[in-house]
Design an enzyme around this catalytic site. Structure first.
Site, PDB file in Angstrom:
ATOM      1  N   ALA A  51       0.801  -1.229   0.000  1.00 46.84           N
ATOM      2  CA  ALA A  51       0.000   0.000   0.000  1.00 46.84           C
ATOM      3  C   ALA A  51       0.831   1.275   0.000  1.00 46.84           C
ATOM      4  O   ALA A  51       0.272   2.362   0.104  1.00 46.84           O
ATOM      5  CB  ALA A  51      -0.932  -0.003   1.211  1.00 46.84           C
ATOM      6  N   ASN A  52       2.140   1.170  -0.115  1.00 48.89           N
ATOM      7  CA  ASN A  52       2.976   2.379  -0.049  1.00 48.89           C
ATOM      8  C   ASN A  52       3.214   3.027  -1.408  1.00 48.89           C
ATOM      9  O   ASN A  52       3.778   4.115  -1.492  1.00 48.89           O
ATOM     10  CB  ASN A  52       4.327   2.058   0.605  1.00 48.89           C
ATOM     11  CG  ASN A  52       5.125   1.063  -0.203  1.00 48.89           C
ATOM     12  OD1 ASN A  52       4.784  -0.117  -0.207  1.00 48.89           O
ATOM     13  ND2 ASN A  52       6.174   1.501  -0.881  1.00 48.89           N
ATOM     14  N   ILE A  55      -0.985   1.387  -7.218  1.00 45.70           N
ATOM     15  CA  ILE A  55      -2.410   1.091  -7.045  1.00 45.70           C
ATOM     16  C   ILE A  55      -2.757   0.922  -5.575  1.00 45.70           C
ATOM     17  O   ILE A  55      -3.801   1.379  -5.108  1.00 45.70           O
ATOM     18  CB  ILE A  55      -2.786  -0.180  -7.840  1.00 45.70           C
ATOM     19  CG1 ILE A  55      -2.560   0.037  -9.340  1.00 45.70           C
ATOM     20  CG2 ILE A  55      -4.235  -0.566  -7.586  1.00 45.70           C
ATOM     21  CD1 ILE A  55      -2.678  -1.233 -10.160  1.00 45.70           C
ATOM     22  N   GLY A  56      -1.869   0.261  -4.824  1.00 40.78           N
ATOM     23  CA  GLY A  56      -2.133   0.039  -3.407  1.00 40.78           C
ATOM     24  C   GLY A  56      -2.246   1.326  -2.629  1.00 40.78           C
ATOM     25  O   GLY A  56      -3.130   1.486  -1.772  1.00 40.78           O
ATOM     26  N   SER A 179      -4.457 -10.197 -13.290  1.00 42.72           N
ATOM     27  CA  SER A 179      -4.073  -9.444 -14.484  1.00 42.72           C
ATOM     28  C   SER A 179      -4.618 -10.151 -15.716  1.00 42.72           C
ATOM     29  O   SER A 179      -4.858 -11.372 -15.693  1.00 42.72           O
ATOM     30  CB  SER A 179      -2.546  -9.349 -14.577  1.00 42.72           C
ATOM     31  OG  SER A 179      -2.142  -8.905 -15.857  1.00 42.72           O
ATOM     32  N   TYR A 204       5.586 -14.787 -14.447  1.00 42.95           N
ATOM     33  CA  TYR A 204       4.594 -13.787 -14.059  1.00 42.95           C
ATOM     34  C   TYR A 204       3.193 -14.237 -14.462  1.00 42.95           C
ATOM     35  O   TYR A 204       2.245 -14.168 -13.652  1.00 42.95           O
ATOM     36  CB  TYR A 204       4.915 -12.442 -14.714  1.00 42.95           C
ATOM     37  CG  TYR A 204       3.896 -11.370 -14.407  1.00 42.95           C
ATOM     38  CD1 TYR A 204       3.818 -10.814 -13.130  1.00 42.95           C
ATOM     39  CD2 TYR A 204       3.005 -10.923 -15.380  1.00 42.95           C
ATOM     40  CE1 TYR A 204       2.870  -9.837 -12.829  1.00 42.95           C
ATOM     41  CE2 TYR A 204       2.063  -9.941 -15.094  1.00 42.95           C
ATOM     42  CZ  TYR A 204       2.004  -9.406 -13.815  1.00 42.95           C
ATOM     43  OH  TYR A 204       1.055  -8.445 -13.530  1.00 42.95           O
TER      44      TYR A 204
END
Length: 331
Positions: A51-52, A55-56, A179, A204
């Site tokens: 979240a830093n 998007i977060g 994704s 990925y």
């Protein structure tokens, strides 16, 4: 001189037109928005991984602005604290907290959950947001290939360890960031940990397919509990996630390629819209096991509908993370 001036004016005019067209295209490519500013999240307890930044961070900002108590679960506490201070200042919500949670370490995940349970007896929204993308091959603390470990295994353990709080807080929601890359993904049953061969893109895509398989299997296991889980595709977003892609991390691409790609990339705030839609929209309170893009349900790839594969992946994830035993066993 007048001819040269005319050409210069025409040149500047052409550049201005191109910039204007690029800006219009950029606005168009931002996609759908969560159009419910009236929906509040007052008093709701939220955990957001990664979240830093990106998007977060935008998700944390939006939920804090709506009154939620936000726990920012991040690997880098310094960056987390910087982002937290910005969010608190912007939203005037002091109920925003930084907590260390390194998804590349199952011990760190367990430590985060233990601390969280000492502080809170409820959890209304869990956003599995953090991720890595197309990085050189490296391993988590437990020896799991990093993309699979962070994007799937770490979140698998985190989610399972927090299910009690989510059930106590029902109706509650889990949002899993996947994704569109899952459509190209394959679960390598013979070499899930990419020991014998490694391709950053394939790894990925495998991890993003794992996100969708996990979402669908978890939804079945949570039927009747009041806890829902849905996966989202945020779009192609201009974030730090792309730092390992050669197209975006060289001097050459910064000046000659990225300007042409830029109009097609979403901003982090736009990338957070589908997450907010799935986390908050009242009409989705009982919707579970679905995949959303641009604030609307979308079909998943055929390989993501393989229920037997989902069960196999769950069993392997359970073993590798030691969800039940507390002891990870990667093999």
């Amino acid at each position: 001189m007048s001819i040269f001036r005319s050409k210069a004016v025409l040149g500047l005019s052409a550049v201005g037109t191109l910039v204007g067209c690029g800006a219009l295209l950029k606005d168009y490519m931002q996609g759908a928005r969560f159009q419910r500013p009236d929906i509040r999240a007052d008093g709701k307890v939220v955990v957001i991984t990664g979240a830093n930044t990106g998007i977060g961070k935008e998700t944390a900002m939006a939920l804090a602005r709506r009154g939620a108590h936000v726990y920012m679960a991040c690997r880098d506490l310094k960056k987390c604290e910087e982002a937290r201070q910005e969010i608190v200042l912007e939203t005037q919500n002091g109920q925003v907290y930084c907590r260390e949670c390194d998804l590349a370490s199952l011990q760190s995940v367990r430590k985060f959950v233990k601390q969280f349970k000492l502080e809170q007896n409820r959890l209304d929204i869990l956003v599995n947001n953090a991720g890595v993308m197309r990085c050189p091959r490296s391993l988590t603390k437990e020896g799991i290939e990093l993309q699979l470990g962070v994007n799937h295994m770490g979140h698998f353990l985190l989610t399972n360890l927090l299910l009690d709080q989510l059930k106590l807080s029902a109706p509650s929601r889990i949002v899993v960031l996947s994704s569109i890359a899952h459509t190209r993904g394959k679960i390598n049953v013979q070499d899930l940990n990419s020991v014998h061969s490694y391709d950053p893109a394939n790894a990925y895509e495998q991890s993003k397919l794992a996100n969708v398989l996990f979402t669908r299997e978890l939804a079945k296991r949570l039927e009747g509990t009041g806890v829902t889980v849905n996966a989202v595709h945020p779009g192609i977003v201009d974030t730090d996630l792309m730092r390992h892609m050669g197209l975006f991390n060289s001097w050459f691409s910064s000046f000659l390629i990225k300007p042409f790609v830029w109009p097609f990339l979403k901003s982090p705030a736009s990338g957070a819209q589908t997450t907010l839609h799935v986390a908050l929209h009242p009409q989705l309170e009982k919707v579970s096991g679905q995949y959303f893009s641009d604030c609307a349900p979308k079909d998943v790839a055929e390989q993501a509908k393989d229920d037997q594969l989902a069960k196999w992946l769950w069993a392997v994830s359970d073993k590798w993370t030691g969800t039940l035993t507390g002891t990870a066993a990667v093999s």
